[in-house]
Design an enzyme around this catalytic site. Structure first.
Site, PDB file in Angstrom:
ATOM      1  CB  SER A  22     -10.450 -52.689 -26.387  1.00  0.00           C
ATOM      2  OG  SER A  22     -11.292 -52.943 -27.496  1.00  0.00           O
ATOM      3  CG  ASN A 109      -8.628 -51.400 -39.552  1.00  0.00           C
ATOM      4  OD1 ASN A 109      -8.896 -51.979 -38.498  1.00  0.00           O
ATOM      5  ND2 ASN A 109      -7.789 -51.886 -40.443  1.00  0.00           N
ATOM      6  CB  THR A 154       9.270 -11.223 -11.446  1.00  0.00           C
ATOM      7  OG1 THR A 154      10.240 -10.442 -10.757  1.00  0.00           O
ATOM      8  CG2 THR A 154       8.323 -10.298 -12.205  1.00  0.00           C
ATOM      9  CG  HIS A 155      12.782 -13.997 -10.347  1.00  0.00           C
ATOM     10  ND1 HIS A 155      13.547 -14.859 -11.088  1.00  0.00           N
ATOM     11  CD2 HIS A 155      12.700 -12.852 -11.085  1.00  0.00           C
ATOM     12  CE1 HIS A 155      13.935 -14.266 -12.217  1.00  0.00           C
ATOM     13  NE2 HIS A 155      13.416 -13.051 -12.236  1.00  0.00           N
ATOM     14  CB  SER A 276      -5.364 -33.151   9.312  1.00  0.00           C
ATOM     15  OG  SER A 276      -4.565 -34.057  10.044  1.00  0.00           O
ATOM     16  CE  LYS A 282      -2.345 -29.334   8.326  1.00  0.00           C
ATOM     17  NZ  LYS A 282      -1.393 -28.424   7.695  1.00  0.00           N
ATOM     18  CG  ASN A 284      -4.711 -29.640   5.149  1.00  0.00           C
ATOM     19  OD1 ASN A 284      -4.102 -28.744   5.725  1.00  0.00           O
ATOM     20  ND2 ASN A 284      -4.732 -30.895   5.579  1.00  0.00           N
ATOM     21  CD  GLU A 289      -2.231 -29.519  -0.839  1.00  0.00           C
ATOM     22  OE1 GLU A 289      -1.564 -30.520  -0.619  1.00  0.00           O
ATOM     23  OE2 GLU A 289      -2.885 -28.934   0.036  1.00  0.00           O
ATOM     24  CE1 TYR A 316      -6.576 -50.095 -35.258  1.00  0.00           C
ATOM     25  CE2 TYR A 316      -5.964 -52.401 -35.509  1.00  0.00           C
ATOM     26  CZ  TYR A 316      -6.441 -51.363 -34.730  1.00  0.00           C
ATOM     27  OH  TYR A 316      -6.766 -51.587 -33.417  1.00  0.00           O
ATOM     28  CD  GLN A 321      -7.701 -52.862 -28.471  1.00  0.00           C
ATOM     29  OE1 GLN A 321      -8.285 -53.308 -29.440  1.00  0.00           O
ATOM     30  NE2 GLN A 321      -7.366 -53.620 -27.450  1.00  0.00           N
ATOM     31  CE  LYS A 324     -10.573 -47.135 -29.539  1.00  0.00           C
ATOM     32  NZ  LYS A 324      -9.230 -47.695 -29.854  1.00  0.00           N
TER      33      LYS A 324
END
Ligand code: ARG
Length: 475
Positions: A22, A109, A154-155, A276, A282, A284, A289, A316, A321, A324
């Protein structure tokens, strides 16, 4: 360097080494591991397990190692299993056999949980700081657009007029809740697991309270089995990051919409837009996003840890492990994303004319008609019905409801008198919403001032916690 092997006839198979290694990701814990080791050596010295001279030599070597890790002159190698074994290798390299002495009275541990908690304290404070800077940026934009009226949705349909500042400041409130959750995390999780040993506690270091205080924890965990198994603090942090990510995704979605040709509410700075490869014209909103898109992995990181923990036996297990990488990923992505979102907003131009343009479209004043009738004594259900009729009539004419004449209003219901006219403007609608959470300029101005006070409060709290933490780390 291996921390075990006495009872084995052979070393592990290559595939086992690869699987269990690890260090390539938990190396991020190195500074905290060294700091915890220094506190542990002091504990061994107090307990008489190490004599003063040996303890001082180990501490001195750990301090040197800390500098070498910071400068990059000491790092992990192919044969290291994890950060703990790499640091011990460094120590043995300096001190010979004595380097192995600090392992007394503790286990990986309890060590790994302690290291990981310190990493999280440090990085939650950094994420909190970055989040607060974004809140400040939103607040500045809100304060400088106080006069701009916008259609509220709303909506995704026009609903009622609001102040554009109110719209911007809503994000500050959501983000401040995230910071508050970080604060809450830091309070609840400020207990040191060190001294829990492998699972049963430590017979060699009798006073983990002193070590805990040295590491700036408020106290010590009270059940060693729970302490080495508990990853609630990891899940809670991942939830905080996921929620923050969701908030950023909603900002991202909003700016993407506002940036469309159809809305034209916001013009993004060239430095915070992308082009683009095929369409030369373009520009963007890729930052917005990506803010929307990254939420997926933050939620995934939370989900992956919860699934790992589900049904896991206590004490443990090596499954742990897996705790992380989700955290490292969420922290590191947020620390890249937050400044980009902040920069996008700080440099954005808000087009007041476009924002206010359609404010009365979609019969946005229909509620004002119903509220007018209620103020004149009608039950709301009836008022709603009458206002609805006015909307239907306007709609049949291809008009907006506020465009009906006094005579037409009176024809629908005689209680729709000419006095109605005084409430039929966006300004009047706004001005009437004077509650402490409302959208009137007076309310919004007060809300922004309150936000400002909150920001200053969090700012000084973060600064003092960071100072305390770096003091503890010896920076
Ligand atoms: N690298 C391990 C982890 O992150 C450290 C703890 C290892 N403990 C053990 N009993 N094998 O979980």
């Amino acid at each position: 360097m291996s921390l075990w092997g006495g009872r084995f006839a052979t070393g592990p198979n290559e595939s086992v080494v690869k699987l269990s290694r690890s260090v390539q990701f938990d190396w991020r814990l190195a500074p905290y591991d060294i700091r915890v080791n220094i506190a542990h050596v002091a504990g061994l010295k107090r307990a008489g397990v190490l004599n003063s001279e040996d303890a001082d030599r180990i501490t001195q070597a750990l301090n040197e190692l800390s500098q070498e890790v910071a400068s990059g002159s000491f790092t992990y190698i192919e044969s290291d299993e994890d950060v703990h074994s790499a640091i011990e290798r460094g120590l043995v390299g300096k001190l010979g056999e004595l380097g192995g002495a600090l392992r007394a009275g503790r286990s990986r541990n309890d060590l790994v949980v302690t290291d990981f908690k310190l990493y999280l304290v440090d990085h939650l404070l950094e994420v909190a700081q970055e989040t607060l800077e974004l809140v400040t940026t939103l607040d500045t934009a809100a304060s400088s657009h106080i006069g701009v009226i916008a259609p509220g949705f709303t909506h995704l349909q026009h609903a009622q007029p609001i102040l554009f500042s109110h719209e911007l400041a809503k994000h500050s409130h959501a983000l401040l809740r995230d910071i508050d959750r970080m604060k809450d995390w830091l309070t609840r999780n400020s207990v040191s697991p060190l001294g829990s040993g492998a699972l049963a506690g430590s017979s060699l270091v009798p006073n983990p309270e002193i070590i805990a205080a040295e590491l700036a924890f408020q106290g010590v965990t009270r059940n060693s089995i729970d302490a080495v198994s508990d990853r609630d603090f990891v899940a809670e942090a991942l939830f905080i990051f996921a929620m923050l990510g969701v908030h950023l995704s909603r900002i991202g979605e909003e700016f993407t919409i506002w940036n469309t040709q159809e809305f034209g509410w916001v013009t993004l700075d060239d430095a915070f837009s992308t082009g683009s490869s095929i369409m030369p014209q373009k520009k963007n909103p890729d930052i917005a996003e990506l803010a929307r898109g990254k939420a997926g992995r933050f939620i995934g990181n939370l989900t992956s840890l919860l699934v790992t923990l589900k049904g896991l036996p206590f004490a443990y297990n090596r499954d742990l492990q897996e705790d992380k990488e989700p955290i490292f990923d969420s922290v590191e992505e947020l620390l890249v994303l937050l400044p980009a979102v902040r920069g996008m907003i700080a440099t954005a131009g808000f087009n007041s004319t476009a924002i206010s343009k359609g404010v009365l479209d979609g019969h946005a004043l229909a509620t004002e008609i119903a509220d007018f009738l209620v103020r004149n004594g009608l039950p709301f259900a009836q008022a709603h019905e009458i206002s609805g009729k006015a909307v239907a009539l306007a709609e049949s004419r291809g008009q907006e409801v506020h465009e009906l004449t006094d005579i037409e209003f009176a024809g629908i219901d005689k209680r729709l008198t000419s006095e109605l006219r005084s409430v039929l403007s966006a300004q009047a609608a706004l001005d009437s919403r004077t509650s402490i959470n409302g959208t009137s300029s007076k309310s919004v101005t007060t809300q922004l001032a309150q936000l400002d006070t909150k920001i200053r409060g969090y700012s000084s709290w973060i600064a003092s916690e960071r100072k305390r933490f770096s003091g503890m780390m010896g920076a």
